[in-house]
Write an enzyme that holds these catalytic residues in place. Structure first.
Site, short mmCIF file in Angstrom:
data_model
loop_
_atom_site.label_atom_id
_atom_site.label_comp_id
_atom_site.label_asym_id
_atom_site.label_seq_id
_atom_site.Cartn_x
_atom_site.Cartn_y
_atom_site.Cartn_z
N ASN A 140 22.27 -23.20 19.38
CA ASN A 140 21.16 -22.88 20.29
C ASN A 140 21.62 -21.85 21.32
OD1 ASN A 140 20.07 -25.03 18.91
ND2 ASN A 140 20.45 -26.50 20.55
N ASP A 141 22.71 -22.16 22.00
CA ASP A 141 23.21 -21.22 23.00
C ASP A 141 23.85 -20.00 22.34
OD1 ASP A 141 22.56 -22.09 25.63
OD2 ASP A 141 23.84 -23.83 25.29
N HIS A 182 15.36 -27.46 25.77
CA HIS A 182 15.83 -28.85 25.76
C HIS A 182 14.68 -29.84 25.58
CE1 HIS A 182 19.64 -27.12 27.03
NE2 HIS A 182 20.10 -28.11 26.31
N GLU A 212 29.77 -21.74 21.76
CA GLU A 212 28.40 -21.37 22.15
C GLU A 212 28.36 -19.97 22.73
OE1 GLU A 212 26.22 -25.02 23.88
OE2 GLU A 212 28.19 -25.06 24.79
C1 PEP Z 1 23.71 -25.78 21.61
O1 PEP Z 1 23.72 -24.96 22.55
O2 PEP Z 1 23.49 -25.47 20.43
C2 PEP Z 1 23.94 -27.21 21.90
C3 PEP Z 1 24.05 -28.09 20.93
O3 PEP Z 1 23.98 -27.58 23.21
P1 PEP Z 1 22.65 -27.76 24.07
O4 PEP Z 1 21.46 -27.63 23.17
O5 PEP Z 1 22.71 -29.10 24.71
O6 PEP Z 1 22.77 -26.64 25.06
MG MG Z 2 24.47 -25.53 24.49
#
Ligand code: PEP
Ligand code: MG
Length: 621
Positions: free
Chosen positions: A507-508, A249, A484
């Site tokens: 991302n997740d 993050h 996710e």
């Molecule tokens: C992700 O997981 O891709 C997403 C956009 O959420 P975050 O990065 O806030 O976990």
């Molecule tokens: Mg996420």
């Protein structure tokens, strides 16, 4: 006492004489002897830290530390270590020493609890060694070298708890400052940081974020999302961290702020001297230490070329992004708060495709109430002037813990109560947030989505909370979910039947598909969203959505990678949401794409063996 021992200034090769008196003399001396025989339980770092994967090909040139590219751009400047700003103490003296001692004890206990939570989160994410720093913080919190003088000042001198604690910290930190060893001297910052956490509690104010006072390149072991969100982009020219992966993050926020960043540099980053010159290349992940004049000249030329390319892309950023064969793709911005929306609109955003609301909830000691939330969502909607605003409900937990939610310890917080699971565990909190969102949806085009949905049952229960919120504030709005969790991507047909859209959090999704923590630099090379397995999950989500006539967007970091734009369009994605600085380049990429050809490209990518093959395919002319 950690403070008393460390400020002796003992270094490798020094001989220590230990004397003991009063009770348990024999046990104390035997324990210390045994500890020395075990080398003070130190783990040799060379065997502890596995070789980090080298992200770019070829040997590392002299004077370059190789990390991971986290936010594009080039920054050259002086090394600045962040520090926690001083808090103003409201009163120096107090009449009731007992009450002051009680409040000091309560503040110490509450801080220790918060540090324990952080410790567990880091230990789960990066291992026990990385979490060791928090053990030192816990030792500080019960160190008599701090507590005894603080208590004495309260009882003997009539000091307030805040003043007595601050003086004890300052006095001890000054002893660390006076040490010869560079590494030990820098530990004064740890003491001050944990001291400030206690002080903030005593004063009843929000915890101050780490910051730098002079312009330069911020160098830190790691940055929390809250720290990064609080950075001043006017001073922070670049970011270099020892830990963290490119989709952590902190990296996500650095991109949003347009600050060039490299992460996962390893311990070498911690040895950089304050004030020395470094250059951050956020495209390659390289950090130049004391760059040569020729490196500086080359990097400055490249930075100028980058700025020119951005300016060119920016010229066409306002219009709609339409493919050569007429498919409209919504290109939107990811934001963490209303303050970022004007810059997003300025960058050409067609809307906000992900409002990460958890940032409104961080850095405070209680939840923002419904009115405060409404004000933030309304401000964002107004700044968008009729463009759509997609609000994600609170996605706390795992690496974004909120101390006031009182979450229990978890062995695997990334697989624990986070995202919508937390909202369903504390439905009054989710309902309050949904009421605030609905109030704004009555006047503006608002969409809402739930994070981390894994099953249809979770979606149903979240929608029930939404229906309860509607009793207080009714408005029409599109309701979607984030994809996710691999299970959600694979069972997309069932989820699509009960919501209006999907937004894929690559991302997740990538960290769960590859079983590789997005915040751990040691496995960062695995967390590549272009892996065919991840593409296949995206494909499955799109097929499930299409069968029900639902649209699919991507709001993970992959959406901002212009090289991946044709591939995502080919997979059937029709909305892309990213950090604002990436918008112009992605709109250009959309306009250069033919959706029909992109479909064929996607088919070939799905058949690739690994992310490297996909990358090569995308790079082929
Ligand atoms: C992700 O997981 O891709 C997403 C956009 O959420 P975050 O990065 O806030 O976990
Ligand atoms: Mg996420």
């Amino acid at each position: 006492s950690l403070n008393a021992v460390a400020t002796l200034g003992a270094a490798e090769g020094h001989e220590l004489e230990v004397a003991a008196g009063e009770a348990q003399v024999a046990e104390a001396l035997a324990a210390i002897e045994a500890l020395a025989a075990r080398d003070f339980d130190e783990v040799p770092t060379s065997s502890e830290v596995p070789e980090r994967p080298v992200p770019t090909a070829g040997p590392t040139p002299e004077g370059v530390v190789r990390g991971f590219a986290a936010s594009p751009g080039i920054a050259i400047g002086a090394v600045r270590r962040c520090h926690v700003p001083a808090l103003a103490i409201d009163r120096d003296a107090a009449d009731d020493p007992r009450a002051e001692t009680d409040s000091l004890d309560a503040a110490l206990a509450a801080t220790a609890e918060a540090v324990h939570l952080q410790r567990d989160a880091v230990a789960a994410r990066a291992g026990e060694t990385e979490a060791g720093i928090f053990d030192a913080h816990l030792l500080f919190l019960r160190d008599e070298a701090l507590l005894a003088p603080a208590r004495r000042a309260i009882h003997a001198e009539g000091r307030s708890a805040a003043r007595a604690w601050r003086d004890a910290i300052d006095h001890t930190a000054a002893a660390w400052d006076g040490l010869e060893d560079e590494y030990l001297r820098a530990r004064a910052d740890d003491l001050r940081s944990v001291g400030a956490q206690v002080l903030a509690r005593l004063l009843g104010v929000a915890q101050p974020h780490a910051r730098i006072d002079e312009a330069g390149v911020l160098v830190a072991a790691d940055l929390t999302p809250a720290d990064t969100a609080g950075l001043d982009p006017a001073l922070v020219r670049g970011i270099a961290t020892a830990r963290g992966g490119p989709t952590s993050h902190a990296a996500v926020l650095a991109r949003a702020l347009g600050i060039p960043a490299v992460v996962g540099l390893g311990e070498a980053a911690l040895e950089l001297l304050e004030g020395s010159t470094v250059a951050v290349d956020g495209r390659s992940g390289d950090l130049y230490v004391d760059p040569s004049p020729s490196d500086v000249a080359r990097l400055e030329t490249e930075a100028a070329a980058l700025a020119a390319a951005r300016a060119l892309a920016r010229e066409g950023a306002d219009g709609a992004a339409v493919t050569r064969d007429g498919i409209v793709v919504e290109v939107a911005a990811n934001v963490g708060g209303p303050a970022e929306v004007p810059a997003a609109v300025e960058s050409g955003a067609d809307g906000v495709g992900l409002f990460r609301t958890e940032f409104l909830f961080m850095g405070r000691d209680r939840m923002p109430d419904e009115d405060k939330q409404e004000a933030a969502y309304r401000a964002a909607a107004e700044a968008l002037a009729g463009r759509p605003l997609l609000i994600r409900t609170l996605d706390a937990g795992a690496d974004k813990p909120l101390p006031y939610l009182g979450q229990a310890h978890e062995e695997n917080p990334f697989l624990g109560v986070r995202g919508v699971r937390l909202g369903l565990a504390q439905p009054e909190m989710l309902e309050a947030q949904l009421r605030a969102i609905l109030r704004v949806a009555a006047d503006h085009p608002v969409r809402v989505m739930f994070p981390m949905v894994a099953t249809r049952d979770e979606l149903r229960r979240a929608r029930e909370v939404l229906e309860r919120a509607r009793l207080a504030a009714d408005a029409r709005l599109e309701v979607g979910i984030m994809i996710e969790v691999p299970a959600a991507a694979l069972a997309a047909h069932a989820l699509a039947a009960e919501c209006d859209f999907f937004s894929i959090g690559t991302n997740d999704l990538t960290q769960y598909a590859l079983a590789a923590d997005r915040g751990n630099e040691r496995v960062a090379a695995l967390t590549d969203a272009l892996h065919p397995a991840v593409l296949s999950l995206i494909h499955s989500a799109v097929v499930g959505a299409r069968a029900r006539g639902r649209w699919v967007g991507v709001c993970g970091e992959l959406a901002g990678d212009a090289a991946a734009t044709p591939l995502l369009i080919g997979l059937g994605v029709r909305e892309l949401s990213m950090s604002a600085p990436a918008i112009a380049g992605v709109k250009q990429a959309v306009r250069a794409t033919d959706a029909g050809e992109a479909g064929a490209l996607a088919e070939r990518a799905l058949a690739c063996a690994d992310a490297g093959e996909v990358r090569a395919l995308l790079a082929a002319p």
